[in-house]
Scaffold this motif. Sequence first.
Motif, PDB file in Angstrom:
ATOM      1  N   GLN A 181       0.726   4.020  -3.081  1.00 31.93           N
ATOM      2  CA  GLN A 181       0.365   5.416  -2.859  1.00 31.93           C
ATOM      3  C   GLN A 181       1.478   6.363  -3.288  1.00 31.93           C
ATOM      4  O   GLN A 181       1.226   7.379  -3.944  1.00 31.93           O
ATOM      5  N   THR A 220       0.829  -1.207   0.000  1.00 33.37           N
ATOM      6  CA  THR A 220       0.000   0.000   0.000  1.00 33.37           C
ATOM      7  C   THR A 220       0.863   1.257   0.000  1.00 33.37           C
ATOM      8  O   THR A 220       0.513   2.257  -0.644  1.00 33.37           O
ATOM      9  N   TYR A 262      -4.872   2.144 -10.944  1.00 35.64           N
ATOM     10  CA  TYR A 262      -5.798   2.640  -9.936  1.00 35.64           C
ATOM     11  C   TYR A 262      -6.977   1.682  -9.728  1.00 35.64           C
ATOM     12  O   TYR A 262      -7.608   1.700  -8.674  1.00 35.64           O
ATOM     13  N   TYR A 307      -9.718  11.347   0.042  1.00 32.36           N
ATOM     14  CA  TYR A 307      -9.052  10.344  -0.784  1.00 32.36           C
ATOM     15  C   TYR A 307      -9.735  10.176  -2.145  1.00 32.36           C
ATOM     16  O   TYR A 307      -9.061  10.255  -3.185  1.00 32.36           O
ATOM     17  N   LEU A 332      -6.261   0.357  -1.204  1.00 29.30           N
ATOM     18  CA  LEU A 332      -5.868   1.457  -0.330  1.00 29.30           C
ATOM     19  C   LEU A 332      -7.043   1.958   0.497  1.00 29.30           C
ATOM     20  O   LEU A 332      -6.902   2.251   1.691  1.00 29.30           O
ATOM     21  N   SER A 373       1.873   6.363  -7.233  1.00 26.85           N
ATOM     22  CA  SER A 373       0.768   7.026  -7.930  1.00 26.85           C
ATOM     23  C   SER A 373       0.924   8.543  -7.859  1.00 26.85           C
ATOM     24  O   SER A 373       0.653   9.261  -8.827  1.00 26.85           O
ATOM     25  N   ARG A 374       1.410   9.038  -6.710  1.00 25.03           N
ATOM     26  CA  ARG A 374       1.670  10.467  -6.574  1.00 25.03           C
ATOM     27  C   ARG A 374       2.858  10.898  -7.439  1.00 25.03           C
ATOM     28  O   ARG A 374       2.841  11.966  -8.050  1.00 25.03           O
TER      29      ARG A 374
END
Length: 216
Positions: free
Chosen positions: A79, A75, A186, A149, A193, A82-83
Motif C-alpha cells: 500500500q 500489505t 496492482y 479503495y 489488500l 503504490s502510493r
Amino acid sequence: MRKQIQSPLAPLPLYNIFSAVGWGYVLYNVISVFPKIQQPKFYYQTKNIVTMIQCCAVVEIFISLFEVVRSPLITTVSQVFSRLLVVIGVFQLLPETPLLKTYTYVVLLSAWSVAEFVRYLYYFYSLADKKGPSEVLVLLRYNLFWVLYPTGVACELLIIYSALPLAEAKYGVFSKWVLLGGMLAYIPGFPVLFSHMVAQRRRGMKKMYQVFCKQN
C-alpha cells in the motif's frame, strides 16, 4: 488479554493523530479550496503537501517490520509503495501529467483523505482512549473502503497510465517500464489488500456486535 492503553503523547498515538490532522487538512482543501480555485491551480497548490503527508507513511513499514503493531508487512509495503509511485513518480517527477489537472486528481484526493482521516483517527482512539473509538468511527472505518479503495485504485491507475508517454519522453523508455511494472503490481496487490480489508471488517464488526450485545 486486555489491551494496554497508551498515553496520547506516546510516539504511536502521536504519529496517528498527526497523520489524521494531515489528511484532514487535505480533505479541507478538497471541500473548501477546490471549489474556489478549480483545476489546474488546485493541483499545483496541493501536490507538495499531499506528497509530504504520504511520504510520512513510510514509518508504517518500520512499525510493521518491528511488530510494534500487528500489521501484515507485505500489505503495508504494498500500500505504501503504490502510493509513493503516484506521489513521487508522478506528482513530483512528472508534474505535467495531463490527468493531474482534471477531476481525476480531485477524486483521488477525496478518496485518500477521507479513508486516511478515518483510519488514523480510529487507530488513535484505539491506542489512547480507554473507551476506544466511537461506534460511528468503527462503522466508517470498516465500511467506507468498499467505495473508497476501488475508487482510489482506479484513479491511481488512470493517472499512472496518463503519465506513460511523458515518462518515456522525459526520462527514457526505462522509466515508462517502471511505471508499467507498478501498474502490473496492482493485479496481485489489489485482491490481497482488498481481501485483507474484508477480513478486518469481519473481525471488527463482530467485535462491535459482541460489545453491543453485552451493553444491551
